[in-house]
Scaffold this motif. Structure first.
Motif, mmCIF file in Angstrom:
data_model
loop_
_atom_site.group_PDB
_atom_site.id
_atom_site.type_symbol
_atom_site.label_atom_id
_atom_site.label_comp_id
_atom_site.label_asym_id
_atom_site.label_seq_id
_atom_site.Cartn_x
_atom_site.Cartn_y
_atom_site.Cartn_z
ATOM 1 N N TRP A 84 -8.047 -6.394 2.602
ATOM 2 C CA TRP A 84 -7.161 -5.573 3.591
ATOM 3 C C TRP A 84 -6.649 -4.322 2.802
ATOM 4 O O TRP A 84 -6.018 -4.496 1.806
ATOM 5 N N ASP A 85 -6.909 -3.203 3.287
ATOM 6 C CA ASP A 85 -6.652 -1.793 2.526
ATOM 7 C C ASP A 85 -5.288 -1.759 2.164
ATOM 8 O O ASP A 85 -4.801 -1.329 1.100
ATOM 9 N N THR A 86 -4.313 -2.346 2.991
ATOM 10 C CA THR A 86 -2.888 -2.108 2.683
ATOM 11 C C THR A 86 -2.598 -2.807 1.576
ATOM 12 O O THR A 86 -1.718 -2.686 0.768
ATOM 13 N N VAL A 87 -3.322 -4.314 1.750
ATOM 14 C CA VAL A 87 -3.054 -5.289 0.459
ATOM 15 C C VAL A 87 -3.339 -4.498 -0.884
ATOM 16 O O VAL A 87 -2.709 -4.513 -2.053
ATOM 17 N N GLN A 88 -4.694 -3.683 -0.915
ATOM 18 C CA GLN A 88 -5.083 -3.364 -1.988
ATOM 19 C C GLN A 88 -3.935 -1.884 -2.576
ATOM 20 O O GLN A 88 -3.798 -1.953 -3.918
ATOM 21 N N LEU A 89 -3.608 -1.253 -1.526
ATOM 22 C CA LEU A 89 -2.281 -0.471 -1.959
ATOM 23 C C LEU A 89 -1.136 -1.191 -2.613
ATOM 24 O O LEU A 89 -0.531 -0.601 -3.813
ATOM 25 N N GLN A 90 -0.758 -1.892 -1.839
ATOM 26 C CA GLN A 90 0.354 -2.830 -2.422
ATOM 27 C C GLN A 90 0.248 -3.285 -3.857
ATOM 28 O O GLN A 90 1.222 -3.270 -4.920
ATOM 29 N N ILE A 91 -0.850 -3.928 -4.073
ATOM 30 C CA ILE A 91 -1.227 -4.464 -5.430
ATOM 31 C C ILE A 91 -1.268 -3.267 -6.509
ATOM 32 O O ILE A 91 -0.808 -3.513 -7.697
ATOM 33 N N GLU A 92 -1.897 -2.173 -6.073
ATOM 34 C CA GLU A 92 -2.000 -1.125 -7.075
ATOM 35 C C GLU A 92 -0.684 -0.755 -7.530
ATOM 36 O O GLU A 92 -0.297 -0.453 -8.675
ATOM 37 N N GLY A 93 0.215 -0.608 -6.495
ATOM 38 C CA GLY A 93 1.788 0.023 -6.833
ATOM 39 C C GLY A 93 2.512 -1.156 -7.768
ATOM 40 O O GLY A 93 3.146 -1.109 -8.739
#
Length: 552
Positions: free
Chosen positions: A43-52
């Motif tokens: 899920w693309d939003t999860v990838q952004l959350q984990i990067e941050g």
């Protein structure tokens, strides 16, 4: 007994070795954090959350990850699977110093199993839609803090009204998921602030795949869509974030806004968005502070970082003015202008250009004159373009426009139905009463068809005394209703040369994709059905592949 002594010594040695190795690993760490996501890593939003989140963790803090995958799994099943997995994992690994939970389902899981799995462990949440629940939880529990997802519908609506003041309807695209239910309540809570706007929704959970595409296609120019969440439709089709965005972009003809910074570059307009990456960053920093010894209750709950995030390609597509955007707007898909690309060359050349001002002034008048001519030519071109799509006699869309619209519908796989109407014995009207009388009959048929026009029904003059209508539906009840309305076009007498006369018509009906899988075949099917009526006595209608039905 002696033969087992070696085995026992070996097992005891392995236990001691593993224990020592585990302790050595622990000594190399400054802290341990477990990140639990409500969704999957895909899920693309999860990838952004984990990067941050990773960026927010201090060096030396290790992180493990668990994913509930509630977008694909039943919520109860997802909870049970994660519970079984964590119950075992937590029994064999070193304890965690902080639990970080992403989105509502993970927070609910953490609190439901708090005493059994995470007793006494601080919890940091992020990406939470149920803001009130998160605030109350943090106030009641000194070990809970985090970042709430503060979506601003108000600022997004104000933004679209700034860009398109003619907007009259705001339609949310959401479903009955946990996120969808929370955001539906938030969506309707702001409608009193905009009394001149109508609020509505497309509930994906109540739509089949075909119905969803049709509803998106039917939205009018005075409407804007706000994409909130779209995971599964009534047909059982599952959507990833990217698939949901592709569906919205393909089947809607109006701007689609979104309130998180994910996927906007794929064709959405964007809006005032939550930065998922920055939210994850803040959660990682909170976890770092707690590992470093700060009490969670001293870390206040934070609101998500929001920003204006706009897709320039979508702005150009819908002819929106970039100059009306807030100054701090972040732009994606920016098209580099000539000036931006050659700035370093243009600046020195500007000095030379100043010397040419006198020459420019001399030709200015000529340029203005030419511009006036171009404006007049453009106006003429627009008139000609409109004329090329309309029938001069009846004012209806013409055959060219019909073929264009039907081609677009079939290429995008939008279900639709074609009604072909032909005036019976039209040649006799021309021969007996004259061509002026024939024109009167054609215009009266056109006027009656115009009265039937709606958002889902469009009339055209196809050729000679043949007319066509496109219905954006394949449902039998709707088709039958329109068929009876088409019959009523010929039910009242026509006034020809000042005298009331009876004029009848034959009607053929064909449906895409039931009767044909292409635009050309669909027209042929409707034509065959209409000529079957002609052969069987006229003044009737027929569905393709069926016997004609009487008009009277």
């Amino acid at each position: 007994m002696k033969k087992w002594r070696g085995v026992w010594i070996f097992l005891l040695g392995m236990i001691l070795f593993l224990g020592m190795n585990r302790q050595v690993q622990a000594e190399g760490e400054q802290g341990r954090v477990l990140f639990i996501s409500s969704y999957s890593y895909g899920w693309d939003t999860v990838q952004l959350q984990i990067e941050g989140f990773i960026e927010g963790l201090a060096p030396g803090i290790s992180a493990d990850y668990e994913f509930m995958d509630t977008k694909r799994l039943d919520a109860e099943a997802a909870e049970q699977l994660l519970y079984e997995r964590l119950r075992y994992t937590l029994s064999v690994v070193l304890p965690y110093d902080v639990i970080v939970v992403g989105d509502d389902a993970a927070l609910k899981f953490a609190m439901d199993y708090r005493e059994e799995l995470f007793d006494g462990v601080p919890i940091v949440f992020e990406g939470i839609n149920n803001v009130q629940y998160a605030w109350e939880l943090a106030e009641q529990d000194p070990l809970v803090t985090g970042v709430v997802e503060q979506l601003s519908l108000t600022k997004n609506i104000e933004l679209i009204l700034q860009l398109r003041p003619e907007i009259k309807r705001i339609v949310a695209v959401l479903d009955d998921s946990l996120t969808g239910q929370a955001e539906r309540e938030n969506f309707y809570s702001v409608q009193d602030m905009f009394p001149d706007l109508t609020f509505g929704e497309i509930n994906v959970s109540d739509c089949s795949t075909a119905d969803l595409r049709t509803r998106l296609w039917q939205q009018q120019d005075d409407t804007v869509l706000i994409f909130i969440v779209m995971t599964e439709d009534m047909s059982g089709k599952m959507y990833t974030n990217l698939e949901a965005i592709q569906t919205l972009v393909k089947y809607s003809k109006i701007p689609v806004m979104r309130m998180v910074d994910s996927g906007i570059e794929e064709g959405l307009l964007g809006g005032y968005v939550v930065s998922m990456r920055k939210s994850g960053l803040i959660a990682g920093q909170m976890a770092t502070s707690i590992v470093g010894g700060m009490d969670p209750f001293r870390i206040p709950v934070a609101e998500s970082p929001n920003m204006y995030y706009i897709n320039e390609e979508a702005m150009r597509q819908y002819d929106l003015d970039m100059g009306k955007l807030p100054k701090d707007t972040e732009i994606v898909n920016h098209k580099v202008t000539f000036i931006e690309k050659y700035r370093n060359i243009i600046v020195p050349m500007a000095v030379v250009a100043l010397a040419m001002v006198v020459i420019v002034l001399l030709v200015l008048y000529d340029n203005l004159h030419r511009r006036k001519l171009m404006t007049e030519l453009e106006g003429t071109r627009n008139i000609l373009e409109s004329a090329s799509q309309h029938d001069f006699l009846t004012g209806l869309h013409n055959r060219s426009k019909f073929v264009e619209d039907l081609t677009k519908l079939t290429q995008q796989e939008v279900p639709c139905t074609v009604f072909m109407l032909d005036i019976d014995d039209f040649k006799n009207i021309n021969d007996v009463y004259g061509h002026a009388a024939g024109d009167e009959a054609l215009k009266q048929v056109a006027d009656r068809m115009k009265a039937m026009q709606s958002q889902i029904l469009t009339p055209y003059r196809y050729a000679g005394d043949e007319f066509i209508m496109i219905l954006l539906s394949e449902h039998e009840n709707m088709i039958e209703k329109i068929a009876y309305k088409c019959r009523q076009v010929f039910s009242d007498d026509f006034v020809i040369r000042g005298v009331k006369r009876k004029v009848t018509g034959s009607i053929g009906i064909a449906t895409y994709p039931k009767d044909a899988d292409s635009m050309e075949q669909l027209i042929v099917c409707a034509d065959k059905a209409m000529y079957l009526v002609k052969k069987s006595g006229k003044n009737k209608f027929a569905y393709y592949g069926q016997e004609p039905e009487d008009v009277m």
